[in-house]
Motif scaffolding. Sequence first.
Motif, PDB file in Angstrom:
ATOM      1  N   VAL A 134       0.814  -1.219   0.000  1.00 30.41           N
ATOM      2  CA  VAL A 134       0.000   0.000   0.000  1.00 30.41           C
ATOM      3  C   VAL A 134       0.850   1.274   0.000  1.00 30.41           C
ATOM      4  O   VAL A 134       0.539   2.225  -0.731  1.00 30.41           O
ATOM      5  N   PRO A 135       1.936   1.362   0.809  1.00 32.82           N
ATOM      6  CA  PRO A 135       2.751   2.583   0.741  1.00 32.82           C
ATOM      7  C   PRO A 135       3.320   2.861  -0.651  1.00 32.82           C
ATOM      8  O   PRO A 135       3.320   4.020  -1.105  1.00 32.82           O
ATOM      9  N   THR A 136       3.809   1.818  -1.357  1.00 41.37           N
ATOM     10  CA  THR A 136       4.344   2.030  -2.697  1.00 41.37           C
ATOM     11  C   THR A 136       3.218   2.286  -3.700  1.00 41.37           C
ATOM     12  O   THR A 136       3.382   3.065  -4.635  1.00 41.37           O
ATOM     13  N   TYR A 137       2.075   1.630  -3.509  1.00 41.99           N
ATOM     14  CA  TYR A 137       0.909   1.876  -4.363  1.00 41.99           C
ATOM     15  C   TYR A 137       0.477   3.334  -4.237  1.00 41.99           C
ATOM     16  O   TYR A 137       0.173   4.000  -5.233  1.00 41.99           O
ATOM     17  N   CYS A 138       0.471   3.815  -3.016  1.00 42.69           N
ATOM     18  CA  CYS A 138       0.082   5.197  -2.743  1.00 42.69           C
ATOM     19  C   CYS A 138       1.031   6.174  -3.432  1.00 42.69           C
ATOM     20  O   CYS A 138       0.597   7.174  -4.021  1.00 42.69           O
ATOM     21  N   ARG A 139       2.312   5.868  -3.406  1.00 40.06           N
ATOM     22  CA  ARG A 139       3.318   6.765  -3.987  1.00 40.06           C
ATOM     23  C   ARG A 139       3.376   6.662  -5.505  1.00 40.06           C
ATOM     24  O   ARG A 139       3.444   7.682  -6.203  1.00 40.06           O
ATOM     25  N   GLU A 140       3.333   5.427  -6.028  1.00 41.99           N
ATOM     26  CA  GLU A 140       3.542   5.234  -7.459  1.00 41.99           C
ATOM     27  C   GLU A 140       2.268   5.391  -8.282  1.00 41.99           C
ATOM     28  O   GLU A 140       2.304   5.968  -9.376  1.00 41.99           O
TER      29      GLU A 140
ATOM     30  N   LEU B  52      -0.892   6.652  -7.064  1.00 40.33           N
ATOM     31  CA  LEU B  52      -1.691   7.826  -6.730  1.00 40.33           C
ATOM     32  C   LEU B  52      -0.861   9.096  -6.641  1.00 40.33           C
ATOM     33  O   LEU B  52      -1.416  10.175  -6.418  1.00 40.33           O
ATOM     34  N   LYS B  53       0.463   8.962  -6.787  1.00 40.89           N
ATOM     35  CA  LYS B  53       1.384  10.103  -6.763  1.00 40.89           C
ATOM     36  C   LYS B  53       1.284  10.916  -5.466  1.00 40.89           C
ATOM     37  O   LYS B  53       1.428  12.132  -5.462  1.00 40.89           O
ATOM     38  N   GLU B  54       1.049  10.196  -4.366  1.00 38.76           N
ATOM     39  CA  GLU B  54       1.003  10.837  -3.058  1.00 38.76           C
ATOM     40  C   GLU B  54       2.391  10.809  -2.424  1.00 38.76           C
ATOM     41  O   GLU B  54       3.219   9.950  -2.759  1.00 38.76           O
ATOM     42  N   PRO B  55       2.700  11.731  -1.504  1.00 42.96           N
ATOM     43  CA  PRO B  55       4.003  11.706  -0.832  1.00 42.96           C
ATOM     44  C   PRO B  55       4.158  10.454   0.026  1.00 42.96           C
ATOM     45  O   PRO B  55       3.169   9.826   0.432  1.00 42.96           O
ATOM     46  N   ALA B  56       5.412  10.106   0.320  1.00 40.90           N
ATOM     47  CA  ALA B  56       5.692   8.890   1.089  1.00 40.90           C
ATOM     48  C   ALA B  56       5.057   8.926   2.473  1.00 40.90           C
ATOM     49  O   ALA B  56       4.677   7.888   3.015  1.00 40.90           O
ATOM     50  N   THR B  57       4.946  10.109   3.057  1.00 42.19           N
ATOM     51  CA  THR B  57       4.352  10.217   4.394  1.00 42.19           C
ATOM     52  C   THR B  57       2.891   9.795   4.400  1.00 42.19           C
ATOM     53  O   THR B  57       2.381   9.304   5.409  1.00 42.19           O
ATOM     54  N   THR B  58       2.203   9.952   3.278  1.00 46.64           N
ATOM     55  CA  THR B  58       0.800   9.540   3.198  1.00 46.64           C
ATOM     56  C   THR B  58       0.675   8.031   3.346  1.00 46.64           C
ATOM     57  O   THR B  58      -0.208   7.528   4.057  1.00 46.64           O
ATOM     58  N   GLY B  59       1.565   7.290   2.681  1.00 45.72           N
ATOM     59  CA  GLY B  59       1.559   5.836   2.828  1.00 45.72           C
ATOM     60  C   GLY B  59       1.846   5.405   4.251  1.00 45.72           C
ATOM     61  O   GLY B  59       1.216   4.472   4.775  1.00 45.72           O
ATOM     62  N   ALA B  60       2.801   6.098   4.901  1.00 46.80           N
ATOM     63  CA  ALA B  60       3.117   5.778   6.295  1.00 46.80           C
ATOM     64  C   ALA B  60       1.918   6.058   7.194  1.00 46.80           C
ATOM     65  O   ALA B  60       1.625   5.297   8.122  1.00 46.80           O
TER      66      ALA B  60
END
Length: 461
Positions: A297-303, A305-313
Amino acid sequence: MTSSSQPSGHPEATTYMTPASELPSTLAMAFENPSSTSLALTSGIAHMGHHHHDLEHNSSHMHPNRPRSKAPSVISEKFEGQDRSSTDNDENATVNEKGDRPPSTFSSSKQGKILDYPEGGFGWLVVLASFVVNFWAFGPNITAVVALGIVIASLGFIVASFSTQLWQLYLTQGLMYGFGGGIVFFSSISVTAQYFEKLRGLANGIAVAGSGIGGLVLAPLTRLLIAQVGIQWCQRIVGFCILGFMAAIFPFIRPRVKPVKGGPIFDWSLFKIPGFLWLLLTAFVVTFGYMVPIFLVPTYCREKLKEPATTGANLISLYSGINAVSRIGLGVAADKLGRTNTLFTCCFLAGVSCIAIWSVASNIQILTSFMVFYGLFGGGIFPVVVAQVVGVERLSAALGILYFGNVVGNLLGAPIATAIMQAQGGEYLGAIMFAGFTPVLAATFVLFVRFRINKKVLAIA
């Protein structure tokens, strides 16, 4: 239901120096569960010199002329002789006529069988102790085994702070921490079940909620510590916290069933209990998909959805918090609606949420909804189902074998999902389907256990 220093599900995450923004979630995952590999190895150490599961051997010394009885469980009791209860009543009458009781510090158990459950009192202190164990970490001979586990787990983090290469982290924060945490985990969960019967689901739910709350609390804490003192001192501080907190709850991990020395490392006779093999298949299959969302989910969120890494955390922290609260609620549901019924529902809906929600998560709102739903049904009641099938006296031995079944799934689940993703050119759909269908398959195995206990469709079982 795994370990210390867990690798990222992202195919490029091969180095130790992870970006600081992602380190907190990585360290927080270390507290979600102890390594299943470590738990499996721990079962051997915890039972080499003493076992809960060979308690019938103890009764043969107390009553040499009395036939040995089987360990009590919902399933296995159906196959015992009809004269057992009358024999027990006769012996109780003899004891009462003499006006004395057999001298033992384990006064609430007889022949390795618990006769009554306090449903509270000191049992809540045991729950608190187990909660702390799950918070920090994720053998019935308490003065050998638990103390050893506390020391090893804390040293795992402290020694890890001096690591300069990745393999050193595997040995310290990985193997040492997971191994030590596994030792304490086995004892705390098995002892908690010895104090509750009607409220066992609630007590277990409160105890295992420690892992979810640990993930929620430790993510921002590790982020703060890394920013203030660096990763090495962060590991040392965490290590000393493990030592301090677990040493404080050490006196409360007090078994009510007298441990008996001797016996095999694994109690293979457990496989003779109807339903145990299906539990092993459940434990084996469900872990292939269980941790995949936590890794991807953290990498899915970043790659995607183009969200910052902190969002995945933050999503991982949200999952941990929701899961902590839900484990208590699921414990209550298990007591009221049936433990196997609840386990089936958890496995099935967790899988369906991956297939139906995560697969169409095109924005952060949908992905957040998925993490909330997945957290609600993220499990935590497996030990109470095991206790229902094999009996609390053999719970520690059974968990040792069942967590050994977790090893392959926990080691290979995320890498398989990542390989599927790479084979599809970086698309996540195949990995998501893999994460969803494995818990659904595990749910079908739970049904076999459920209908062995009670064949009525709407029964509480």
